[in-house]
Design a protein around this motif. Sequence first.
Motif, short mmCIF file in Angstrom:
data_model
loop_
_atom_site.label_atom_id
_atom_site.label_comp_id
_atom_site.label_asym_id
_atom_site.label_seq_id
_atom_site.Cartn_x
_atom_site.Cartn_y
_atom_site.Cartn_z
N ILE A 10 -24.84 -17.66 -12.73
CA ILE A 10 -25.33 -16.81 -13.82
C ILE A 10 -26.72 -16.28 -13.49
N GLN A 11 -26.90 -14.98 -13.65
CA GLN A 11 -28.19 -14.34 -13.43
C GLN A 11 -28.72 -13.82 -14.77
N ILE A 12 -29.89 -14.30 -15.19
CA ILE A 12 -30.50 -13.87 -16.44
C ILE A 12 -31.73 -13.05 -16.10
N ARG A 13 -31.66 -11.74 -16.35
CA ARG A 13 -32.76 -10.85 -15.95
C ARG A 13 -33.81 -10.68 -17.05
N GLY A 14 -33.40 -10.68 -18.30
CA GLY A 14 -34.34 -10.54 -19.40
C GLY A 14 -34.72 -11.89 -19.96
N SER A 15 -35.01 -11.93 -21.25
CA SER A 15 -35.36 -13.20 -21.90
C SER A 15 -34.09 -14.03 -22.12
N ILE A 16 -34.24 -15.35 -22.12
CA ILE A 16 -33.11 -16.24 -22.34
C ILE A 16 -32.56 -16.05 -23.76
N LYS A 17 -33.44 -15.78 -24.72
CA LYS A 17 -32.99 -15.57 -26.10
C LYS A 17 -32.08 -14.35 -26.19
N SER A 18 -32.48 -13.27 -25.55
CA SER A 18 -31.66 -12.07 -25.54
C SER A 18 -30.30 -12.34 -24.90
N TYR A 19 -30.31 -13.05 -23.77
CA TYR A 19 -29.06 -13.39 -23.09
C TYR A 19 -28.15 -14.21 -24.00
N LEU A 20 -28.72 -15.19 -24.69
CA LEU A 20 -27.92 -16.05 -25.56
C LEU A 20 -27.34 -15.27 -26.74
N LEU A 21 -28.12 -14.35 -27.31
CA LEU A 21 -27.63 -13.55 -28.43
C LEU A 21 -26.50 -12.61 -28.00
N VAL A 22 -26.66 -12.00 -26.84
CA VAL A 22 -25.58 -11.16 -26.29
C VAL A 22 -24.32 -12.00 -26.11
N SER A 23 -24.50 -13.19 -25.53
CA SER A 23 -23.37 -14.05 -25.21
C SER A 23 -22.65 -14.55 -26.44
N ILE A 24 -23.40 -14.95 -27.47
CA ILE A 24 -22.75 -15.49 -28.67
C ILE A 24 -22.04 -14.37 -29.43
N ARG A 25 -22.62 -13.19 -29.41
CA ARG A 25 -21.98 -12.04 -30.07
C ARG A 25 -20.65 -11.72 -29.41
N ASN A 26 -20.65 -11.66 -28.08
CA ASN A 26 -19.42 -11.37 -27.35
C ASN A 26 -18.39 -12.47 -27.52
N ALA A 27 -18.86 -13.72 -27.51
CA ALA A 27 -17.94 -14.86 -27.66
C ALA A 27 -17.25 -14.84 -29.01
N ILE A 28 -18.01 -14.52 -30.05
CA ILE A 28 -17.44 -14.48 -31.40
C ILE A 28 -16.41 -13.36 -31.51
N PHE A 29 -16.74 -12.18 -31.00
CA PHE A 29 -15.79 -11.07 -31.06
C PHE A 29 -14.51 -11.40 -30.28
N ASN A 30 -14.67 -12.05 -29.15
CA ASN A 30 -13.50 -12.43 -28.35
C ASN A 30 -12.63 -13.45 -29.09
N GLU A 31 -13.26 -14.41 -29.75
CA GLU A 31 -12.50 -15.41 -30.51
C GLU A 31 -11.81 -14.79 -31.72
N VAL A 32 -12.50 -13.87 -32.37
CA VAL A 32 -11.90 -13.19 -33.52
C VAL A 32 -10.68 -12.39 -33.08
N LYS A 33 -10.80 -11.74 -31.94
CA LYS A 33 -9.65 -10.98 -31.41
C LYS A 33 -8.45 -11.90 -31.19
N LYS A 34 -8.70 -13.09 -30.65
CA LYS A 34 -7.62 -14.04 -30.41
C LYS A 34 -7.00 -14.49 -31.73
N SER A 35 -7.85 -14.87 -32.68
CA SER A 35 -7.33 -15.42 -33.93
C SER A 35 -6.67 -14.36 -34.80
N GLU A 36 -7.04 -13.10 -34.57
CA GLU A 36 -6.47 -12.02 -35.37
C GLU A 36 -5.45 -11.19 -34.58
N LYS A 37 -4.82 -11.83 -33.59
CA LYS A 37 -3.94 -11.07 -32.69
C LYS A 37 -2.76 -10.41 -33.41
N PHE A 38 -2.37 -10.99 -34.55
CA PHE A 38 -1.26 -10.37 -35.28
C PHE A 38 -1.77 -9.30 -36.25
#
Length: 200
Positions: A66-94
Amino acid sequence: MSIQEEKGKTLWSEIKKGNKIALSTLYNDHFQTLYEYGYRIYHDKELVEDCIQELFIRLWSKRESIQIRGSIKSYLLVSIRNAIFNEVKKSEKFFPISQEEVQLNFKVDYTVDSEFFKDHLQDDQITKLLEGFNKLTGRQKEMLYLKFFEGMSQEEVADIMGITVKASYKLSARALANLKDLMGISAPLLLSILEYWKRV
């Protein structure tokens, strides 16, 4: 660079060396921020907490690549946002839903285990701010939340939300104009209020 950013970089450097205590410290430092942001995106406590756990498991297992170029906080916020959307897509597949639909529920209030408004609950300006804030569109709310409540730069906000910097400035300007009208106050007063909360 802020003290928080400096600490984040130091912790990440230690994590890459295999320091589990550094990982635990990073988790403790950022859990509440990630939880509050994640819960505002999608109101499912268990899903958000699971996404945070998975995020830190991934950080540890993939730490060497993993390469983190900006702040760790920014990286974590990007990651949690993407993770949540991905999980929602899975749970709402129907019943497929888009990011825009999820963002419609984005809300700032007193109820997300936050200390943010603790000392100001009687302040009439806060009441007006929150009432106006929650009448904005989901994307506008998320933009202002990240910029003023989390103190992220415009570039970081754009990265987190997956839009261009130019688009983020337009979205920010539109959100501020709408919030100003909803609160019935001048632009300078609104900015001074928001800048104050950025420092809380």
